[in-house]
Design a protein around this motif. Structure first.
Motif, PDB file in Angstrom:
ATOM      1  N   LYS A 412     -37.939  -7.714  -5.816  1.00 46.65           N
ATOM      2  CA  LYS A 412     -36.510  -7.705  -4.877  1.00 46.65           C
ATOM      3  C   LYS A 412     -36.161  -9.316  -4.287  1.00 46.65           C
ATOM      4  CE  LYS A 412     -35.027  -6.036  -0.171  1.00 46.65           C
ATOM      5  NZ  LYS A 412     -35.358  -5.142   0.951  1.00 46.65           N
ATOM      6  N   GLY A 413     -35.100  -9.492  -4.604  1.00 48.31           N
ATOM      7  CA  GLY A 413     -34.099 -10.822  -4.373  1.00 48.31           C
ATOM      8  C   GLY A 413     -34.121 -11.442  -5.580  1.00 48.31           C
ATOM      9  N   ASP A 414     -34.873 -11.277  -6.768  1.00 51.93           N
ATOM     10  CA  ASP A 414     -34.684 -11.841  -7.797  1.00 51.93           C
ATOM     11  C   ASP A 414     -33.064 -11.949  -8.598  1.00 51.93           C
ATOM     12  OD1 ASP A 414     -37.216 -12.594  -7.584  1.00 51.93           O
ATOM     13  OD2 ASP A 414     -38.055 -11.580  -9.576  1.00 51.93           O
ATOM     14  N   ARG A 415     -32.909 -12.948  -9.208  1.00 51.04           N
ATOM     15  CA  ARG A 415     -31.623 -13.064  -9.788  1.00 51.04           C
ATOM     16  C   ARG A 415     -31.735 -13.158 -11.325  1.00 51.04           C
ATOM     17  NH1 ARG A 415     -30.879 -17.933  -5.956  1.00 51.04           N
ATOM     18  NH2 ARG A 415     -33.070 -17.817  -6.459  1.00 51.04           N
ATOM     19  N   ILE A 416     -30.795 -12.106 -11.856  1.00 50.93           N
ATOM     20  CA  ILE A 416     -30.861 -12.057 -13.439  1.00 50.93           C
ATOM     21  C   ILE A 416     -29.563 -12.823 -14.121  1.00 50.93           C
ATOM     22  CG2 ILE A 416     -31.314 -10.480 -15.339  1.00 50.93           C
ATOM     23  CD1 ILE A 416     -32.328  -8.618 -13.295  1.00 50.93           C
ATOM     24  N   LEU A 417     -29.670 -13.691 -14.940  1.00 51.83           N
ATOM     25  CA  LEU A 417     -28.454 -14.120 -15.849  1.00 51.83           C
ATOM     26  C   LEU A 417     -28.316 -13.301 -16.881  1.00 51.83           C
ATOM     27  CD1 LEU A 417     -25.814 -15.871 -16.267  1.00 51.83           C
ATOM     28  CD2 LEU A 417     -27.630 -17.686 -16.974  1.00 51.83           C
ATOM     29  N   VAL A 434     -31.476  -8.343  -7.685  1.00 49.63           N
ATOM     30  CA  VAL A 434     -32.502  -6.763  -7.776  1.00 49.63           C
ATOM     31  C   VAL A 434     -32.664  -6.600  -6.132  1.00 49.63           C
ATOM     32  CG1 VAL A 434     -34.925  -6.235  -8.271  1.00 49.63           C
ATOM     33  CG2 VAL A 434     -33.717  -7.983  -9.899  1.00 49.63           C
ATOM     34  N   MET A 435     -32.321  -5.386  -6.129  1.00 47.27           N
ATOM     35  CA  MET A 435     -32.171  -4.673  -4.815  1.00 47.27           C
ATOM     36  C   MET A 435     -33.750  -4.234  -4.377  1.00 47.27           C
ATOM     37  SD  MET A 435     -29.224  -5.100  -4.195  1.00 47.27           S
ATOM     38  CE  MET A 435     -28.776  -4.047  -2.579  1.00 47.27           C
ATOM     39  N   ARG A 436     -34.656  -3.976  -5.318  1.00 42.92           N
ATOM     40  CA  ARG A 436     -35.820  -3.698  -4.951  1.00 42.92           C
ATOM     41  C   ARG A 436     -36.807  -3.831  -5.976  1.00 42.92           C
ATOM     42  NH1 ARG A 436     -36.109   1.995  -7.216  1.00 42.92           N
ATOM     43  NH2 ARG A 436     -34.126   2.872  -7.298  1.00 42.92           N
ATOM     44  N   ASP A 437     -38.139  -3.675  -5.691  1.00 45.47           N
ATOM     45  CA  ASP A 437     -39.065  -4.037  -6.722  1.00 45.47           C
ATOM     46  C   ASP A 437     -38.943  -2.832  -7.888  1.00 45.47           C
ATOM     47  OD1 ASP A 437     -39.886  -6.236  -5.223  1.00 45.47           O
ATOM     48  OD2 ASP A 437     -41.755  -5.261  -4.957  1.00 45.47           O
ATOM     49  N   LEU A 438     -38.918  -3.244  -9.181  1.00 52.04           N
ATOM     50  CA  LEU A 438     -38.696  -2.456 -10.296  1.00 52.04           C
ATOM     51  C   LEU A 438     -39.859  -2.496 -11.203  1.00 52.04           C
ATOM     52  CD1 LEU A 438     -34.951  -3.363 -11.284  1.00 52.04           C
ATOM     53  CD2 LEU A 438     -35.681  -1.398  -9.589  1.00 52.04           C
ATOM     54  N   SER A 439     -40.288  -1.009 -11.469  1.00 50.00           N
ATOM     55  CA  SER A 439     -41.413  -0.806 -12.476  1.00 50.00           C
ATOM     56  C   SER A 439     -41.345   0.307 -13.431  1.00 50.00           C
ATOM     57  CB  SER A 439     -42.547  -0.804 -11.488  1.00 50.00           C
ATOM     58  OG  SER A 439     -42.459   0.353 -10.881  1.00 50.00           O
ATOM     59  N   ASP A 440     -40.172   0.855 -13.635  1.00 50.23           N
ATOM     60  CA  ASP A 440     -40.144   2.103 -14.546  1.00 50.23           C
ATOM     61  C   ASP A 440     -40.163   1.795 -15.983  1.00 50.23           C
ATOM     62  OD1 ASP A 440     -39.400   4.335 -15.762  1.00 50.23           O
ATOM     63  OD2 ASP A 440     -37.406   4.604 -14.885  1.00 50.23           O
ATOM     64  N   THR A 441     -41.144   2.137 -16.656  1.00 47.41           N
ATOM     65  CA  THR A 441     -41.286   1.781 -18.046  1.00 47.41           C
ATOM     66  C   THR A 441     -40.189   2.216 -18.898  1.00 47.41           C
ATOM     67  OG1 THR A 441     -42.718   3.783 -18.395  1.00 47.41           O
ATOM     68  CG2 THR A 441     -43.858   1.680 -18.122  1.00 47.41           C
ATOM     69  N   ASN A 442     -39.455   3.371 -18.521  1.00 48.64           N
ATOM     70  CA  ASN A 442     -37.850   3.676 -19.113  1.00 48.64           C
ATOM     71  C   ASN A 442     -38.127   4.069 -20.811  1.00 48.64           C
ATOM     72  OD1 ASN A 442     -37.228   0.698 -20.351  1.00 48.64           O
ATOM     73  ND2 ASN A 442     -37.400   0.365 -17.913  1.00 48.64           N
ATOM     74  N   VAL A 443     -37.442   3.286 -21.657  1.00 51.82           N
ATOM     75  CA  VAL A 443     -37.576   3.684 -23.153  1.00 51.82           C
ATOM     76  C   VAL A 443     -38.699   2.957 -23.517  1.00 51.82           C
ATOM     77  CG1 VAL A 443     -36.208   1.692 -23.649  1.00 51.82           C
ATOM     78  CG2 VAL A 443     -35.864   3.715 -24.920  1.00 51.82           C
ATOM     79  N   TRP A 444     -39.118   1.901 -22.908  1.00 51.29           N
ATOM     80  CA  TRP A 444     -40.589   1.233 -23.467  1.00 51.29           C
ATOM     81  C   TRP A 444     -41.747   2.008 -23.152  1.00 51.29           C
ATOM     82  CZ3 TRP A 444     -40.415  -3.354 -26.204  1.00 51.29           C
ATOM     83  CH2 TRP A 444     -39.123  -3.941 -26.358  1.00 51.29           C
TER      84      TRP A 444
END
Length: 485
Positions: A412-417, A434-444
């Protein structure tokens, strides 16, 4: 009289306050939040491993020994592994005579699979969608691809639809910018962007080396994303769009023609990638960052850069170029990239935590990394996405983002270019928060534990470097004699 003036003053203050408050509310409603994204994972039977690549290469009767050796070298050094995916008609040997049915099936599978998963994940129905944008550069049928989606999901009659074609690998960011602009005039809206590419009907069957590169780099893939400007959905968002900068470098003839669809001398259509591609990409990225850097970096970093530049001004760098590098908006070009001007250099990491680089090829990733002074940790997501999925055109950025999320890098709070480069020539960059901590493994999900692998080298050379002139000539007569398991 004084009493009336006091009343007028009070009303004037209240009116001004209400205007400011309305402006504040309007700006809040113009925010662009990403609620979810879904990358496409093709079927296992369409996987393009080393043995399958060899079959495809060796059945092309237009290739001679020189072209074969070029492909061998290119495939080994491409940074692409053995788990990418290819269109079904190419695997079945019908790349020289594709039909409309093949193309429709290829695109439909990507669009509908990702949209089905997106609606399922977010629990929104197609009837709630207000804006729909689809970008596929090489395929523009009638009715449009947006119409195919509308017909499939039976959306509302008043949905705003846009079909983008010919925008290249950076089209995804273009589509997001379009949604963001529409959000400024359409409050409380939901928007979907579908980004992919058609490869099966544009497979190059000739022997021009500059056009053979596209077959080595591009693979099947795509992504669908859901956006909103509804403030009540802010807590459900995963990303917030902070900055957007688009650069069109097509006025430069060399940049315009470095990445272009043409026919070779024998009439085979394909995608031409010239040696000046990396150079033009660097120039477009430089111009783009000239406008973006002052908006995303802290003031103290800009002051530090200016001070270092000033101290080194005796190194034949004119002071006006320093000011231009920091504060210029829309300048056509500079001789040196903004991130390499003088010894000090701009440190993008003072304002950015993560770098989502377009996985267009190893040379592109290396060039961006060197120019921006990024380390291997920063470039790892792009390299791994390229190795696992190949260059999936406009959808490629989201496989990179998916890797970051699967590795639990995004807090949360990180910025991605997000850096995207594409034909035109275009450089379209944006910054996400980033609005909240993300950890979904999704397509990976089924492969993230094996990344990064011990080596990114493709085993094609070890398996097929033994083919010499005589054997290659023999294979031309009977490819079935090849010892490919």
């Amino acid at each position: 009289m004084d009493y009336i003036l006091k009343i007028l003053c009070v009303f004037s203050v209240l009116y001004s306050f209400s205007k400011l408050f309305n402006l504040f509310l309007k700006r809040r409603n113009q925010s662009c939040y990403m609620l979810a994204y879904e990358c496409f994972k093709p079927k296992e039977e369409t996987k393009l491993n080393t043995n399958t690549c060899a079959k495809i290469v060796l059945r092309n009767k237009n290739l001679g020994l020189e072209e074969y050796r070029f492909l061998l070298k290119t495939m080994v050094s491409s940074g692409i592994g053995e788990n990418t995916y290819c269109p079904k008609n190419v695997l079945e040997g019908r790349e020289a005579c594709p039909n409309l049915k093949d193309t429709n099936e290829e695109i439909d599978e990507i669009m509908f699979d990702t949209l089905d998963n997106l609606f399922k994940k977010t629990c929104f129905s197609p009837s709630e969608i207000d804006i729909l944008v689809v970008n596929v550069s090489l395929f523009s049928p009638i009715p449009s691809l947006t119409a195919r989606i509308i017909n499939r999901y039976k959306t509302r009659e008043d949905v705003k639809v846009f079909n983008l074609a010919g925008m290249g690998c950076s089209a995804s960011v273009v589509a997001i910018d379009l949604v963001q602009q529409l959000f400024k005039t359409h409050e409380n809206s939901l928007g979907i962007v579908v980004s992919t590419e058609d490869l099966g009907s544009h497979w190059y069957c000739g022997k021009d080396k500059k056009m053979m590169l596209s077959n080595c780099l591009f693979r099947s893939g795509g992504c669908s994303m859901l956006f909103t400007n509804k403030t009540e959905l802010k807590n459900k968002a995963i990303l917030k769009l902070k900055h957007m900068e688009r650069t069109q470098y097509g006025a430069d003839d060399e940049a315009y023609s470095c990445c272009i669809q043409v026919e070779d001398e024998e009439g085979f259509a394909g995608f031409l990638l010239t040696k000046s591609l990396v150079k033009c990409a660097a120039q477009a990225l430089t111009v783009n960052l000239q406008s973006m850097v002052p908006k995303i970096l802290p003031l103290w970093e800009l002051v530090r850069f200016f001070s270092v530049s000033l101290c080194n001004s005796m190194k034949k760098i004119q002071l006006e170029n320093i000011f231009s590098a920091i504060f210029s908006h829309g300048a056509k070009t500079v001789k040196k990239p903004i991130f390499n001007v003088l010894g000090g250099g701009i440190n993008l990491k003072t304002g950015i935590e993560h770098f989502c680089v377009h996985p267009g090829g190893r040379a592109v990733v290396d060039g961006v990394g060197k120019g921006l002074r990024l380390n291997e940790y920063d470039l790892e997501p792009a390299r791994m996405a390229l190795h696992r999925w190949g260059n999936t055109s406009a959808g490629g950025l989201w496989y990179v983002l998916g890797y970051m999320e699967a590795k639990k890098r995004l807090k949360k709070g990180d910025r991605i270019l997000m850096i995207s480069l594409g034909a035109g020539f275009k450089c379209n960059n944006c910054v996400w928060e980033v609005m909240r901590d993300l950890s979904d493994t999704n397509v990976w999900t089924d492969s993230i534990e094996s990344y990064p692998p011990p080596s990114l080298m493709n085993p094609f050379k070890e398996k097929y470097d033994w083919i010499h002139d005589e054997y290659l000539s023999f294979v031309r007569l009977d490819t079935s004699r090849m010892k490919i398991n």
